[in-house]
Each structure stands twice: as C-alpha cells, then as structure tokens.
Design an enzyme around this catalytic site. Structure first.
Site, PDB file in Angstrom:
ATOM      1  N   HIS A   1       0.575  -1.257   0.115  1.00 48.83           N
ATOM      2  CA  HIS A   1      -0.053  -0.095  -0.009  1.00 48.83           C
ATOM      3  C   HIS A   1       0.681   1.172   0.043  1.00 48.83           C
ATOM      4  O   HIS A   1       0.484   2.350  -0.344  1.00 48.83           O
ATOM      5  CB  HIS A   1      -0.927   0.102   1.077  1.00 48.83           C
ATOM      6  CG  HIS A   1      -1.876  -0.975   1.372  1.00 48.83           C
ATOM      7  ND1 HIS A   1      -1.744  -2.358   1.411  1.00 48.83           N
ATOM      8  CD2 HIS A   1      -3.296  -0.709   0.883  1.00 48.83           C
ATOM      9  CE1 HIS A   1      -3.137  -3.010   1.170  1.00 48.83           C
ATOM     10  NE2 HIS A   1      -3.998  -1.895   0.642  1.00 48.83           N
ATOM     11  N   GLY A   2       2.045   1.147   0.525  1.00 46.21           N
ATOM     12  CA  GLY A   2       2.898   2.461   0.548  1.00 46.21           C
ATOM     13  C   GLY A   2       4.018   2.004   1.509  1.00 46.21           C
ATOM     14  O   GLY A   2       4.079   1.609   2.518  1.00 46.21           O
TER      15      GLY A   2
END
Length: 208
Positions: A54-55
């Site tokens: 996701h990051g």
C-alpha cells in the site's frame, strides 16, 4: 468461526489471492518444521508485505502488522472459540452474528486509522480524541451528506445480507420487476452524485 480471516477471504480478493499463492503458501511450506509458530510467522510476514504494497510508510507497515496480529490471535484461539460456539450453539444466533460483525468492523477501522494517518503519533492523537474529547456530531457539510452516505450503505448492506442468507428472496438489483430495478439503480446513482468524491487527488493511491 473466523472473524478477520473471513473478511480477508472476501475483501481485496486479487491482492490476497496473490499474497496467498506467492508469499503465504511458500512461507508456510518453508517453515513447516516450526508447525504453528511457522504459520504465525508466515502470517506476520505476509501482512507486513501487504502494508508495504500500500505504501512504503511506517503507518502502512503498522497497519499490516495489526492485520497479522489479528489473524495470529484467531489462529491461536480457533479451537477454543469453536468449542465455545458449539457448546452454547451460537453459530446461528442473530445477536452473535451481529456481535461478530461489529467486532470485525471496530478492529479493522482501528487499523485503518493507523494506516491512513500521516504518522504513528498522529494516529495516537486520533485515538485519544475519539475517547476523550467532545465535539459537534456533524462536520463540514452537516447532516445531509452523512444521511446520504448512510442511506446508500443501507442499500448495499441489505443487498449483501439478502444474497448471503436469503438468495432467492427480497432481491433488489436482480428483481423480476423492472420498476424495482430502475428505482434501486436510480437511487444509487443519485446518492453517488450527492455524496461522491470526484476529485482524483483524494484517491487513496494517488501518491503511490
């Protein structure tokens, strides 16, 4: 019965299928000599990678670790919970199902607060304010926006509930009557136009 594990089997299916096939399953095979501890370690590594997907932020890593801890707890207590449910015949009781749903919602939303915060300190401040500070019920556009969103969610939840427990009854989107289908789809389109966010810069993966 599983709680968060059931959510992950139904939500973000493409991601969880890829992680299961290419991360979790090979890890459990490689760590099979450690038995349950190997499964727990595989869960933690898999969801840590899910957070990184996701990051590359500490908050997303914390989000992934929270998911891993939830699922590890479920794996460790699965036998005891199953015996408890069978002993008191809880599987079919509506209030127990509702309690399971609320438990999953609260736990998952807690992890979402951590994942979406700018940093861990900010997430702790949010948790503190949730439990200690009072303020107005409605922020920004007032109650109208919240009502639109709530009504739209009720329609979608009703659809999911009937498909899960009464697939041949109370159909909305696949109703035999054309008038019912038109009304349902029209209502959702209006709600999307009233409550939707059309600024692409607010998309969760905009900076990914």
């Amino acid at each position: 019965m599983p709680f968060l594990a059931d959510l992950w089997r139904r939500w973000h299916i493409s991601l969880i299928t890829w992680l299961t096939d290419y991360v979790y399953t090979p890890l459990t095979f490689a760590l099979r000599k450690y038995k349950l501890r190997g499964i727990l370690l595989a869960l933690m590594i898999t969801f840590l990678l899910s957070g990184l997907w996701h990051g590359a932020k500490i908050t997303f890593m914390a989000w992934g670790l929270m998911q891993g801890l939830y699922l590890c707890f479920e794996a460790l207590t699965n036998k005891q919970r199953t015996q408890f449910e069978k002993r008191f015949r809880l599987e079919k009781r509506w209030w127990y199902l509702l309690l399971r749903i609320l438990t999953v919602f609260v736990l998952f939303m807690a992890s979402q607060i951590v994942g979406r915060a700018d940093n861990l300190k900010e997430s702790l401040v949010i948790f503190r304010k949730i439990f200690t500070e009072r303020g107005p019920l409605f922020i920004g556009d007032g109650p109208s926006l919240l009502i639109y969103i709530f009504f739209g969610l009720l329609v979608l939840l009703f659809k999911d509930f009937t498909e899960e427990f009464m697939p041949e009854k109370l159909k909305l989107f696949n109703n035999k009557r054309k008038f019912v289908r038109i009304m349902v789809y029209s209502t959702l389109v209006i709600l999307i136009l009233l409550a939707g966010v059309f600024d692409g810069g607010q998309f969760i993966y905009f900076k990914f």
